[in-house]
Design a protein around this motif. Structure first.
Motif, short mmCIF file in Angstrom:
data_model
loop_
_atom_site.label_atom_id
_atom_site.label_comp_id
_atom_site.label_asym_id
_atom_site.label_seq_id
_atom_site.Cartn_x
_atom_site.Cartn_y
_atom_site.Cartn_z
N ARG A 1 -1.93 8.95 5.71
CA ARG A 1 -1.69 8.05 6.50
C ARG A 1 -2.62 7.41 7.58
NH1 ARG A 1 2.64 12.34 6.90
NH2 ARG A 1 1.34 13.46 8.21
N ASN A 2 -3.66 8.42 7.79
CA ASN A 2 -4.73 7.80 8.32
C ASN A 2 -5.77 6.57 7.37
OD1 ASN A 2 -4.70 9.42 10.52
ND2 ASN A 2 -6.02 10.93 9.92
N ALA A 3 -5.35 6.81 6.05
CA ALA A 3 -5.95 5.76 5.10
C ALA A 3 -5.25 4.50 5.09
CB ALA A 3 -6.36 6.54 3.79
N ALA A 4 -4.08 4.60 5.38
CA ALA A 4 -3.20 3.37 5.50
C ALA A 4 -3.45 2.74 6.65
CB ALA A 4 -1.76 3.98 5.17
N TRP A 5 -3.51 3.24 7.76
CA TRP A 5 -3.85 2.62 9.02
C TRP A 5 -5.43 1.86 9.06
CZ3 TRP A 5 -2.35 -0.18 12.50
CH2 TRP A 5 -2.85 -0.03 13.78
N TYR B 1 0.83 -1.23 0.01
CA TYR B 1 -0.04 -0.06 -0.09
C TYR B 1 1.00 1.18 0.01
CZ TYR B 1 -3.81 -2.96 1.34
OH TYR B 1 -4.93 -4.34 1.34
N CYS B 2 0.56 2.29 -1.05
CA CYS B 2 1.31 3.55 -0.92
C CYS B 2 0.26 4.69 -1.16
CB CYS B 2 2.26 3.28 -2.08
SG CYS B 2 3.26 5.02 -2.66
N TYR B 3 0.19 5.29 0.10
CA TYR B 3 -0.72 6.27 0.30
C TYR B 3 -0.06 7.73 0.16
CZ TYR B 3 -4.53 2.91 0.97
OH TYR B 3 -5.43 1.92 0.82
N ASP B 4 -0.71 8.81 -0.16
CA ASP B 4 -0.31 9.90 -0.01
C ASP B 4 0.16 10.25 1.50
OD1 ASP B 4 -1.52 9.88 -2.65
OD2 ASP B 4 -2.91 11.71 -2.14
N GLY B 5 1.51 11.24 1.40
CA GLY B 5 1.99 11.68 2.47
C GLY B 5 1.58 12.84 3.51
N ASP B 6 0.26 12.83 3.57
CA ASP B 6 -0.19 13.77 4.13
C ASP B 6 -0.98 12.97 5.50
OD1 ASP B 6 -2.64 12.81 3.01
OD2 ASP B 6 -3.07 14.62 1.77
N GLU C 1 5.95 13.96 3.57
CA GLU C 1 5.01 14.89 3.51
C GLU C 1 4.55 15.63 2.47
OE1 GLU C 1 2.25 16.70 6.03
OE2 GLU C 1 3.67 15.36 6.81
N ASN C 2 3.30 15.79 2.31
CA ASN C 2 2.57 16.30 0.90
C ASN C 2 3.16 15.79 -0.41
OD1 ASN C 2 1.33 18.13 2.77
ND2 ASN C 2 3.10 19.36 2.87
N GLU C 3 3.81 14.72 -0.28
CA GLU C 3 4.11 14.11 -1.50
C GLU C 3 2.93 12.88 -2.07
OE1 GLU C 3 6.03 15.24 -3.71
OE2 GLU C 3 7.69 15.99 -2.82
N ASP C 4 2.65 12.47 -3.13
CA ASP C 4 1.86 11.41 -3.72
C ASP C 4 2.74 10.76 -4.93
OD1 ASP C 4 1.52 12.62 -6.27
OD2 ASP C 4 -0.45 13.77 -5.47
N PRO C 5 2.23 9.47 -5.18
CA PRO C 5 3.09 8.84 -6.18
C PRO C 5 3.44 9.54 -7.43
CG PRO C 5 1.43 7.59 -5.19
CD PRO C 5 1.20 8.73 -4.65
N ASP C 6 2.37 10.37 -7.85
CA ASP C 6 2.40 11.24 -9.17
C ASP C 6 3.60 12.07 -8.90
OD1 ASP C 6 2.15 12.56 -11.54
OD2 ASP C 6 0.60 13.60 -10.53
#
Length: 579
Positions: free
Chosen positions: A313-317, A304-309, A340-345
């Protein structure tokens, strides 16, 4: 009955289908003797207990007792209904389902779905063509760094801001427009104006495993909220059951080493463009149990790779908590935590392919991610906090079906809160092993149960029965079922076990037949025919003895008629000859 699938068609499908190939394409089978084995996909199987028989076209798990033919497997494994499983097999063999009674297509769910597949694919092609005619939409994607080839690979499109403009540009005729309206792909507003739910949006077609377009995601190119939308649910599209990009992944990798799960459509597209072609998305929504099952059907490792906000992080948990009941000794998850504030794109554009591969290689293991999150806000110097940690952590740990993983996490938890006595965990292990010990309680294998069981498992034994006249007036329990199965086997001499069970799927005796189809009679193959004939003779003998007892009892009390005296003489002679 209108809309019914002919039994001869289902039987032909089963005849054409090799259950070993169907199951092996989903879970790897290993040859063992004349059968095939693997770990059961329906329970946490420590040793291979899932057996598939080519000869019988039948599967059976000695651990959880699940069993059936290839249709049952598709229903249970793919979460399909009966019609969908028949459709799956039909597609596999390039056949159309010939419904009985010349039913009207518009009144049949199957034909309605086929029509919807056709229309959804047509509108997808129109969106795709329109993208190349709309500079604003095309330039938006180019600005995001998406190449023309990857736009074509994912069939990305665009819907105009007004339906009238869309119709004019693409020369859509009234017939197609009416069909789109009737199938609620487009709608009419309060002002009697036709509109497309995706108007003014980039469209991302969502494909099923056959590549059929079943729905869309849409991203606005202006400041219109919500930024992303999905198709409304239809008979072919259930948002919680779909994985975006999986079809594209499977085109390149039949059994991916892992699947990288990201949040957005463009995340999938940009990573794929950068040669990271194991990427999928859950349509921008919270992951569902069904999506987790689909992921694990296609790979053993989900990352799982979620956005760094904070939201990411809450979605990953949340995702980990939902995933825990599906983790096993064979299936695992990992996590990539982006800055922080980064996404895969954004991160792939900044760092490039090699550094992102390094992030994948160094993904956080499930156990580390679990304790990193469960320990947030915990003061380990506080007894109360340790207690609350245990209360919160243990139910989550206990939701994992694997005893081994449970014990491992409990040991880590024990060390964190200061319990160093391993004896407690040894005791726990013994309790768990005792709790999960499977005690097989089977009914007494009577002669009749064994006889019917052998026939169900070996339908060709029916050829050994010369006549059934002697059982015509039998009072022995189970004879009517035996004679019914025997008749079906004789009328269908090529039937295997899977086809026989399918023939009786909706009958009153199917439950009995399913049980008998799994019985282990402990008989070597070379002796099955002799045992079957011996059982047949013994049951006939038992029938004669019961009649003999009745006539002897009657003779003592009331006496016998002339015909009954002849009958008892005949019975005595038959019993003597059978000795």
């Amino acid at each position: 009955m209108s809309g019914k699938i002919p039994k001869h068609f289902i039987n032909d499908l089963l005849y054409r289908t090799n259950i070993v190939e169907v199951i092996d394409s989903r879970i790897k089978l290993k040859k063992k003797g004349k059968n095939y084995q693997t770990h059961c996909p329906f329970h946490n199987d420590k040793t291979p207990s899932f057996t598939v028989s080519y000869e019988k076209q039948f599967y059976y798990c000695f651990g959880c007792n699940i069993h059936g033919n290839v249709i049952d497997f598709l229903i249970n494994y793919e979460n399909l209904n009966f019609i969908e499983s028949i459709e799956e097999l039909s597609l596999m063999h390039g056949l159309s389902i010939p419904f009985e009674n010349n039913i009207i297509p518009n009144n049949n769910d199957y034909f309605k779905k086929q029509k919807l597949y056709l229309l959804t694919n047509q509108i997808s092609q129109l969106y795709e063509k329109n993208l190349m005619l709309t500079s604003a939409a095309y330039n938006y994607l180019v600005h995001r760094g998406i190449s023309k080839s990857i736009m074509e690979y994912f069939c990305i499109g665009f819907s105009n801001f007004t339906w009238d403009l869309f119709v004019k540009k693409l020369h859509i005729n009234k017939k197609l427009e009416t069909e789109l309206l009737n199938n609620k792909i487009i709608s009419i507003n309060n002002k009697k104006k036709i509109y497309d739910p995706f108007q003014g949006r980039i469209t991302f077609p969502i494909h099923d495993k056959y590549g059929r377009t079943i729905g869309f995601g849409g991203r606005t190119i202006k400041q219109i909220l919500p930024k992303y939308i999905n198709s409304t649910e239809t008979s072919i599209f259930y948002k919680g059951n779909q994985i975006y990009g999986l079809y594209q992944v499977k085109k390149k990798h039949l059994k991916p080493k892992y699947l990288l799960v990201v949040e957005g459509y463009i995340d999938v597209i940009m990573l794929t463009q950068n040669n990271i072609d194991y990427v999928v998305s859950t349509l921008g929504t919270s992951i569902t149990k069904e999506q987790i099952k689909i992921l694990f059907r296609n790979t053993d490792t989900v990352i799982y790779c979620y956005d760094g906000d904070n939201a990411g992080r809450n979605a990953a948990w949340r995702t980990l908590k939902i995933t825990l009941p599906y983790i096993s000794d064979k299936k695992t998850v990992k996590f990539i935590v982006l800055p922080e504030n980064e996404d895969p794109d954004t991160i792939i554009k900044k760092e490039g392919e090699q550094k992102f591969h390094l992030r994948i290689k160094n993904a956080i293991t499930m156990s580390k991610f679990f304790f990193k999150n469960i320990l947030k806000g915990i003061d380990l110097s506080s007894s109360d906090d340790k207690f609350h940690l245990s209360v919160n952590a243990l139910p989550l740990i206990n939701s994992i079906p694997s005893d081994t993983i449970q014990i491992y996490l409990r040991q880590i938890l024990a060390r964190i809160i200061g319990i160093l006595d391993d004896y407690q965990f040894e005791k726990f292990l013994q309790q768990k092993m005792q709790k999960h010990k499977i005690l097989k309680c089977t009914n007494k294998p009577t002669l009749m149960r064994t006889l019917i069981g052998l026939l169900v498992q070996n339908p060709n034994l029916s050829k050994l029965v010369n006549s059934t006249k002697k059982f015509k007036n039998s009072k022995i329990k189970g004879i009517p079922i035996f004679l019914e199965i025997l008749k079906t086997c004789l009328e269908n001499p090529s039937f295997n076990t899977g086809q026989l069970l399918e023939f009786y799927r909706n009958s009153k005796i199917i439950h009995i037949l399913k049980i008998l189809s799994t019985l282990d009679h402990m008989i070597v193959e070379e002796k099955i025919q002799n045992v079957f004939l011996d059982l047949l003779n013994n049951i006939y003998k038992k029938d004669l003895e019961k009649r003999q007892e009745y006539l002897i009892s009657k003779e003592r009390i009331h006496g016998l008629t002339k015909n009954e005296k002849k009958e008892i003489w005949s019975i005595n002679k038959k019993l003597k000859n059978s000795e």
